[in-house]
Design an enzyme around this catalytic site. Sequence first.
Site, PDB file in Angstrom:
ATOM      1  N   ALA A 112       0.837  -1.211   0.000  1.00 31.42           N
ATOM      2  CA  ALA A 112       0.000   0.000   0.000  1.00 31.42           C
ATOM      3  C   ALA A 112       0.867   1.255   0.000  1.00 31.42           C
ATOM      4  CB  ALA A 112      -0.932  -0.009   1.212  1.00 31.42           C
ATOM      5  N   LEU A 113       1.207   1.713  -1.193  1.00 30.59           N
ATOM      6  CA  LEU A 113       1.991   2.937  -1.353  1.00 30.59           C
ATOM      7  C   LEU A 113       1.186   4.025  -2.058  1.00 30.59           C
ATOM      8  CD1 LEU A 113       4.753   4.422  -1.169  1.00 30.59           C
ATOM      9  CD2 LEU A 113       5.312   3.413  -3.402  1.00 30.59           C
ATOM     10  N   GLY A 125      -9.522 -11.617 -36.996  1.00 29.50           N
ATOM     11  CA  GLY A 125     -10.598 -10.840 -37.584  1.00 29.50           C
ATOM     12  C   GLY A 125     -11.733 -10.631 -36.594  1.00 29.50           C
ATOM     13  N   GLU A 184       3.690  -0.544 -11.254  1.00 27.71           N
ATOM     14  CA  GLU A 184       5.131  -0.693 -11.015  1.00 27.71           C
ATOM     15  C   GLU A 184       5.940   0.343 -11.805  1.00 27.71           C
ATOM     16  OE1 GLU A 184       6.992  -2.304  -8.977  1.00 27.71           O
ATOM     17  OE2 GLU A 184       5.560  -3.668  -8.046  1.00 27.71           O
TER      18      GLU A 184
END
Length: 383
Positions: free
Chosen positions: A124-125, A339, A363
């Site tokens: 958790a940053l 397709g 990241e």
Amino acid sequence: MTGLLTEEQAMIRDTARSFAAGRLAPGATDRAAAGRIEPEIISDMAAMGFFGMTVPEALGGIGADAVSYALALMEIAAGDGAVSTMMSVHNAPFCAILSRHATPVQQDRWLRPAARGAYIGAFALTEPQAGSDTGALRSRARRDGNGYVLDGEKQFITSARICGGMIAFAVTDPAAGKKGLSAFYIPAGTPGLTIGAPERKMGQRASDTCAVRFAGLRIGEDHRIGAEGQGLSIALSALETGRIGIAAQSVGMAQAALEVALGYAQDRAAFGKPIGQHQAVAFRLADMDVQVEAARQLVLNAARVKDAGQPCLREASIAKLFASEMAERVVSAAIQTLGGYGYLEDFPLERIARDVRVCQIYEGTSDVQRINISRALFGEGRR
């Protein structure tokens, strides 16, 4: 490529490939629709050692090298990108940080069970107003007796809903800028911890991504990882492995798309022969193969530099930038090969296209990787 791998590296790759093909790929669509990863999948991955790959055996992991880790992530991502994201975040940054920075007592409490896969970890940053700009974090941790009180909000937290614990970052000294950030281990269920509803995402829907809130959350001083003010260096310490991981999962998803396109090109006939025998399609597939292989070698190169004990921020950033942007191009080319069928949910390509897009974001965005690479150019020159 098998001849260039050690016996252990090849075994780990083959184990992951078999599991991905037999257990992950067949259920990927249903998993995304349900918005969850089955507990049985997590248990099976734990039993195979996929949640403590680079953690030393003495600390509960399997002690694999970075090359083995990258190879395993490629295969898991080929089966289901969402599952590979859970695996990636758990291994690095979560376990990597505990392995490098936690005390022996903390490692016994938190790392050993995490490396065994007894629980899933979260990181958790990021906050609503601060992603790559860690200096803009607003979460606060103030001293209170023998512990801390945390208040703040986190955003885009992988595995927040299913995790047994998370490593969170909060400012302990607002006057110190980036040097005022500290890291904490927060067990799931701690009073004052609120996990928001899963975000409604474009892709990787089986991997829960939630907002997290701390409101008067109290933890003891023994839950701080490292010293006060070391939070930024702790967060950055796992980025090399984390970026190698995201690059690896990009390769895995691109490889899966290439294989779908190749199989279709061999089976679908037009103008009297399989479409793969038409030069336009054959050359497209050849270009796709070149791009996937180039990305794979960049990932393995970064992993080998990591295994050699050398700094690999440049190599990891190059691999992450190229592989994540390559994967979107290759998946798009695969859809073109099928397709109209490539555009349907009946085929896996539309899900892979949605799943792979975020690899250019988490990241460290592609822009952040270019910053890292340009700094290496100006600061160190070419190697």
